[in-house]
Motif scaffolding. Structure first.
Motif, short mmCIF file in Angstrom:
data_model
loop_
_atom_site.label_atom_id
_atom_site.label_comp_id
_atom_site.label_asym_id
_atom_site.label_seq_id
_atom_site.Cartn_x
_atom_site.Cartn_y
_atom_site.Cartn_z
N ILE A 75 5.59 0.65 -8.58
CA ILE A 75 4.64 -0.55 -8.02
C ILE A 75 3.40 -0.11 -8.79
O ILE A 75 2.63 0.81 -8.74
N GLU A 76 2.99 -1.22 -9.42
CA GLU A 76 1.61 -1.26 -10.17
C GLU A 76 0.50 -1.92 -9.38
O GLU A 76 0.59 -2.93 -9.12
N SER A 77 -0.74 -1.32 -9.22
CA SER A 77 -1.81 -1.84 -8.44
C SER A 77 -2.86 -1.89 -9.39
O SER A 77 -3.29 -0.72 -10.01
N THR A 78 -3.59 -3.01 -9.63
CA THR A 78 -4.67 -3.25 -10.36
C THR A 78 -5.80 -3.19 -9.69
O THR A 78 -6.16 -4.44 -8.93
N LEU A 79 -6.81 -2.43 -9.84
CA LEU A 79 -8.14 -2.45 -8.97
C LEU A 79 -9.32 -2.38 -10.20
O LEU A 79 -9.46 -1.56 -10.93
N LYS A 80 -9.71 -3.53 -10.07
CA LYS A 80 -10.98 -3.90 -11.12
C LYS A 80 -12.43 -3.54 -10.47
O LYS A 80 -13.23 -3.28 -11.38
N GLU A 81 -12.60 -3.40 -9.37
CA GLU A 81 -13.89 -3.37 -8.84
C GLU A 81 -13.68 -2.45 -7.66
O GLU A 81 -12.69 -1.87 -7.28
N GLU A 82 -14.76 -2.05 -6.99
CA GLU A 82 -15.05 -1.35 -5.80
C GLU A 82 -14.14 -2.10 -4.80
O GLU A 82 -14.00 -3.23 -4.51
N SER A 83 -12.99 -1.15 -4.47
CA SER A 83 -12.02 -1.74 -3.32
C SER A 83 -11.13 -0.39 -2.83
O SER A 83 -11.21 0.56 -3.03
N SER A 84 -10.22 -0.87 -1.91
CA SER A 84 -9.55 0.27 -1.25
C SER A 84 -8.05 -0.78 -1.02
O SER A 84 -8.03 -1.59 -0.82
N VAL A 85 -7.07 0.28 -1.25
CA VAL A 85 -5.76 -0.34 -1.24
C VAL A 85 -4.90 0.44 -0.43
O VAL A 85 -5.07 1.87 -0.45
N THR A 86 -3.92 0.12 0.63
CA THR A 86 -3.29 1.01 1.38
C THR A 86 -1.70 0.58 0.90
O THR A 86 -1.52 -0.56 1.01
N LEU A 87 -0.98 1.67 0.74
CA LEU A 87 0.45 1.48 0.36
C LEU A 87 1.35 2.19 1.08
O LEU A 87 0.93 3.39 1.57
N MET A 88 2.68 2.15 1.01
CA MET A 88 3.60 2.65 2.01
C MET A 88 4.97 3.27 1.37
O MET A 88 5.18 2.41 0.35
N SER A 89 5.59 4.24 1.57
CA SER A 89 6.65 4.54 1.02
C SER A 89 7.89 3.58 1.46
O SER A 89 7.81 2.98 2.48
N PRO A 90 8.83 3.37 0.32
CA PRO A 90 9.92 2.56 0.82
C PRO A 90 10.66 2.71 2.20
O PRO A 90 10.77 4.01 2.77
N ASN A 91 11.03 1.59 3.04
CA ASN A 91 11.53 1.88 4.28
C ASN A 91 10.49 2.40 5.31
O ASN A 91 11.23 2.63 6.20
N TYR A 92 9.38 2.46 4.86
CA TYR A 92 8.52 2.72 5.99
C TYR A 92 8.58 1.95 7.13
O TYR A 92 8.64 0.81 7.02
N PRO A 93 8.52 2.39 8.44
CA PRO A 93 8.34 3.73 8.87
C PRO A 93 9.53 4.62 8.93
O PRO A 93 9.59 5.64 9.48
N GLN A 94 10.80 3.93 8.52
CA GLN A 94 12.02 4.85 8.26
C GLN A 94 11.88 5.86 7.09
O GLN A 94 10.91 5.73 6.60
N GLY A 95 12.87 6.33 7.03
CA GLY A 95 13.11 7.46 5.98
C GLY A 95 13.12 7.03 4.68
O GLY A 95 13.64 6.00 4.25
#
Length: 967
Positions: free
Chosen positions: A348-368
């Motif tokens: 998963i590619e996340s491009t952050l060009k300026e001041e920001s915040s990103v929240t990500l989760m592992s696959p199947n979240y909240p499962q295993g």
């Protein structure tokens, strides 16, 4: 006319429309249905009769005439004629009898023809709608109302969907889950509740309701086979067009080899991952799933407007786009490209060009997370920005082999990859782009556990003075913690675009909150563009275990300089004062004093103190106080919590003048006692603690208010009654001046509070609570003012006269004494053997008997005791002889005389070897008295002394003893 039974299940009114047909104009008006009592079904309709249903609906009958007595609605029609009890249907409706026999009901009401045009419509369609009545309720012996509706003409929009075989697209229309059957799909005049259109088919359909989006949803699925043939890479389109406005889901099922990689590239504004079950602001969402053999892994749910620009997957992929019924989106927003094998689950590619915040989760979240899988997040960050990683929620599985971990690949790092456990503090202050990978393990088959991860990446500009460090010396403080955090911590944490200010203990160890413990020295720095967004919260504990060790100690409740020197605003400093049983806490402000914050007397300082007295059973909120008042000290029972809270930037300048102190004192009677020294020039307000909820049951509070000597205090209450009703006990207000014999003013809860009182001395105010009745509480507010004492003119004259009289008496006494001294003769020592001056039961100062000691011999005679008047000179005149002592040669008794005056005893010393005689009785004491001898007596005494050969002391004492024996 058929009778009806009342029930709310079916409508009783149908509103007609407006339109034109056959040259007749119809106005909109209400028509009442002609209810018919349903008949018990005698038999079921045959197959031939059921097939005749479409025949009844095929052609619209001519508009029948109104029933007898019913006036057609129109302009100027009154509608007052009597209606026919039952209309007669025309001949062509002969099948209606069969409908009635089958338990169906109809009644011919006229409706104007409605025209409705929409996309895919082909003009006006007229139809005959029969309402089938379910007789199941009648069989269950329940009341049922049969609503009989007329045949009406309704315009319905029709839709035609034509699918090509080569597109491999399937369209499915079905009822929404949990929705009642309030609408149907009509295909070739046949109603149904679902519709499936396969590749190569063309179907025309319509809905029987005006709002089909409330009842139906649509799924459009396209199957793409990249295993047996070439893949249609490129932009993905929304096909087919011209679909009805329903909530629709486009699904692309791409089958590919497990050794090949697929890439989903999204157009701006890119995507933002949300937790499962969450909703997007525009209700447009993407679901991405990966296929591993026969298993499906949910990569995540995404909304538009984020930083996720690409997703690479190994093998097949199932992509779903959810659109609401009113969405005007015409493009999918992504394309599919072919890539070589990525040798992991996904990237998963996340491009952050300026001041920001990103929240990500592992696959199947909240499962295993899948067992023994590997995935990577790529973060594209400008080189002049700083990124920090924070794990907010994670759990670990039970591993048999390998170990779950995260790996960081940071360009330019000499230790790539940097391996961390999920429980470790993750790197921060990373310059530029980096990769983060999650590695699973071989799990226990019987108890696999769950590996999941939710984390946040914050990207921001570095601080202007990035290399500036601050020294925080807490080595001399004990039992204290200092937390530096962002404003709003800990209740608020931005998971969206706004970055946090970070506090760093070293270049790679940063966090949005940093806690420092006393007893150490720290060097900290800040990764924050605006330090005004940071706050400090500190806590210190002061306890007393042994009262005899801490009773004389005075502890300063002031903020340490190690905190005030930081360029960060202090939010709160908390002192927890822990006192054992039977030991109380006393806080003092000797210089600034404290002011209680009340509605009539608000604090306007840069900081305030909130004081709470706590017990295991309850908390007593003593109140909010600020410096610059009249309260010198407060004594409280049990443990006490004092919270200093700042307002604005003024505390930085006022922190050097703090004078709040505390000490541990012995047990006090009341729950809380205030000592108040008011300013005579200001009005003072005081209120009971625990405002506005009232004093707890059986709590007593006292105020000791000092009154200056030249002032008179006036005490008053702001209301007439206490306002409390007691369930048990009594509530009292006691007022008493601090002087002997002062009267006490007492009021109960059922009495009026006293009128304003004048107090000329310092006084006590005590308020004691009972156990109140529910919804009543004891809250009192009283005030104190001061005025100068007024003295009457008569009192002044009396005082002056008294002073003058005393001066005159004093002068007279002095003059008389001077004259008397001039005429006085020297004092003579007279011995009196019958007077007892010894204290009962006290041992004598002389250890020997009267005959064995020299107690009657004096070493010193006071200057005032002169016996020179017993001597006679040759010319007959008497001249006193000073400091002349003659020994006593007369008989002595067994008891010593009474002790001489203090002037005689100052040089007496006791011998340590002497024995202690028995106690003296009242008859065993002697006394010496001194009197002034008259002039006549002096002459006679001189004659007597001549006869005794000048032995004055002996003859005088012998004569006295003989006189005593004779008596």
């Amino acid at each position: 006319m058929c009778e009806s039974r009342k029930t709310p299940d079916y409508p009783k009114r149908i509103r007609g429309g407006r339109g034109e047909r056959a040259g007749d104009a119809f106005t909109s008006r209400e028509f009442r249905a002609h209810p018919l009592t349903p008949l018990e079904p005698k038999r079921s309709l045959s197959r031939e009769e059921e097939e005749e249903e479409p025949h009844l609906r095929r052609a619209a009958p001519a508009r029948p005439s109104p029933p007898p007595g019913q006036v057609r609605g129109g302009a100027g029609s009154s509608g007052g004629a009597e209606r026919s009890p039952r209309p007669r249907p025309p001949r062509r409706w002969a099948h209606a009898a069969r409908w009635r026999q089958a338990g169906r009901c109809w009644s011919p009401l006229r409706f104007s023809q409605l025209r409705r045009s929409s996309s895919g419509g082909k003009g006006t369609v007229s139809g005959l709608i029969m309402v089938e009545v379910d007789l199941l309720a009648q069989r269950a012996r329940l009341d049922l109302t049969v609503a009989c509706y007329d045949i009406f003409y309704l315009s319905l929009a029709s839709f035609t969907i034509s699918l090509r075989t080569v597109d491999n697209i399937t369209v499915m229309i079905k009822l929404r889950p949990g929705v009642s059957w309030g609408c149907q799909i009509r295909v070739k005049s046949l109603p149904r509740f679902d519709l499936k259109i396969k590749p190569g088919e063309s179907v025309t359909f319509s809905f029987t309701c005006k709002t089909p989006e409330e009842y139906f949803i649509m799924e459009i699925q396209k199957n793409i086979d990249c295993v047996s043939g070439p893949c249609p890479f490129g932009d993905v389109h929304l096909y087919p067009p011209g679909l009805p406005h329903l909530n629709r889901t486009f699904i692309w099922d791409v089958k590919a080899s497990t050794k090949a990689g697929l890439e989903l590239k999204f157009a701006t504004p890119w995507l933002r991952q949300i937790e499962p079950g969450g909703t997007c602001p525009d209700f447009i969402s993407y679901n991405i799933n990966s296929c591993i053999d026969t298993a499906t892994v949910k990569i995540g749910t995404f909304c538009r407007g984020g930083s996720v620009s690409r997703v690479k997957l190994q093998g097949g992929v199932i992509m779903a786009l959810h659109l609401p019924w009113n969405s005007s989106l015409t493009t999918s927003g992504f394309n599919i490209a072919n890539r070589s094998s990525i040798k992991r689950l996904c990237i998963i590619e996340s491009t952050l060009k300026e001041e920001s915040s990103v929240t990500l989760m592992s696959p199947n979240y909240p499962q295993g997370f899948p067992e023994d899988e590997l995935m990577t997040w790529q973060f594209i960050v400008p080189s002049n920005m700083r990124a920090s990683v924070f794990f907010h929620n994670y759990s670990l599985s039970n591993c048999e082999r390998k170990e779950e971990r995260v790996e960081y690949y940071i360009p330019g790092s000499i230790s790539n990859p940097e391996v961390f456990k999920l429980s470790d503090r993750q790197p921060a202050n990373i310059a530029g782009s980096f990769n983060l990978s999650l590695q699973g393990c071989d799990q226990d088959a019987q108890n696999p556990g769950v590996l999941r991860l939710l984390f946040q990446v914050i990207v921001q500009h570095p601080q202007i003075d990035e290399n500036v460090t601050y020294l925080v010396d807490l080595s001399r403080d004990w039992n204290m913690t200092v937390t530096i955090h962002s404003e709003g911590w800990p209740s608020w944490s931005p998971f969206m675009s706004e970055p946090l200010c970070l506090i760093c203990k070293d270049p790679r160890t940063c966090d949005h909150a940093l806690t420092l413990v006393s007893g150490a020295i720290y060097k900290i720095s800040f990764l924050c563009k605006d330090l005004a967004r940071l706050r400090i919260t500190a806590e210190k504990k002061i306890s007393c275990i042994d009262f005899w060790r801490c009773q004389r100690k005075i502890y300063a409740l002031s903020v340490p300089k190690a905190i005030t020197q930081l360029p960060i605003r202090l939010h709160k400093f908390i002192w927890k004062l822990l006192a054992p049983e039977m030991i109380n806490v006393e806080i003092m402000s000797p210089t600034l004093k404290l002011q209680q914050h009340v509605q009539e007397q608000r604090c306007n300082t840069s900081y305030s103190y909130s004081i709470v007295s706590a017990t295991p059973e309850r908390d007593l909120n003593v109140g909010v106080f600020c410096p610059g008042g009249s309260i010198e000290k407060i004594q409280m029972r049990n443990n006490v919590t004092i919270s200093l809270k700042t307002f604005g930037k003024g505390f930085f300048n006022e922190s050097n003048h703090q004078d709040l102190k505390m000490s541990f004192v012995q047990h006090i009677k009341d729950e809380c006692t205030f000592t108040v020294s008011p300013d005579p020039k200001a009005k003072l307000y005081l209120q009971t603690p625990n405002w506005p909820y009232g004093l707890p049951p059986y709590v007593s509070i006292s105020w000791y208010i000092t009154v200056p000597s030249k002032q008179v205090a006036r005490l008053g209450f702001t209301k007439d009654r206490m306002g409390v009703a007691c369930e048990t006990g009594r509530a009292y207000v006691n007022i008493q001046e601090q002087k002997l014999g002062a009267e006490e003013t007492v009021r109960r809860e059922d009495e009026l509070l006293p009128a304003p009182l004048d107090m000329y001395h310092s006084f006590w105010v005590n308020i004691s609570n009972c156990k109140p009745v529910d919804k009543t509480h004891l809250t009192l507010l009283f005030w104190v003012t001061f005025a100068e004492k007024k003295i009457d003119l008569a009192v002044i004259i009396a005082v002056v006269s008294g002073a003058g009289l005393l001066v005159a008496i004093g002068l007279t006494v002095c003059c008389v004494r001077k004259k008397k001294k001039k005429s006085q003769n020297p004092m003579v020592g007279v011995y009196n053997a019958n007077v007892n001056t010894q204290m009962p039961g006290k041992q004598g100062l002389f250890k020997k008997g009267r005959k064995n000691n020299e107690s009657h011999v004096y070493a010193v005679i006071d200057d005032a005791m002169v016996y020179g008047h017993l001597l006679k000179e040759s010319n007959g005149s008497v001249t006193p002889e000073v400091d002349v002592y003659r020994p006593f040669d007369g008989p002595v008794g067994s008891l010593p005389p009474s002790p001489p005056p203090l002037s005689f005893r100052k040089d007496i010393k006791l011998s340590p070897s002497t024995e202690e005689p028995p106690p003296l009785t009242e008859t065993d004491h002697d006394a010496y008295t001194f009197a002034h001898q008259k002039s006549g007596e002096s002459k006679n005494s001189g004659d007597a002394n001549e006869k005794n050969n000048g032995d004055m002391g002996t003859s005088f004492l012998e004569n006295k003893e003989q006189d005593g024996l004779q008596e």
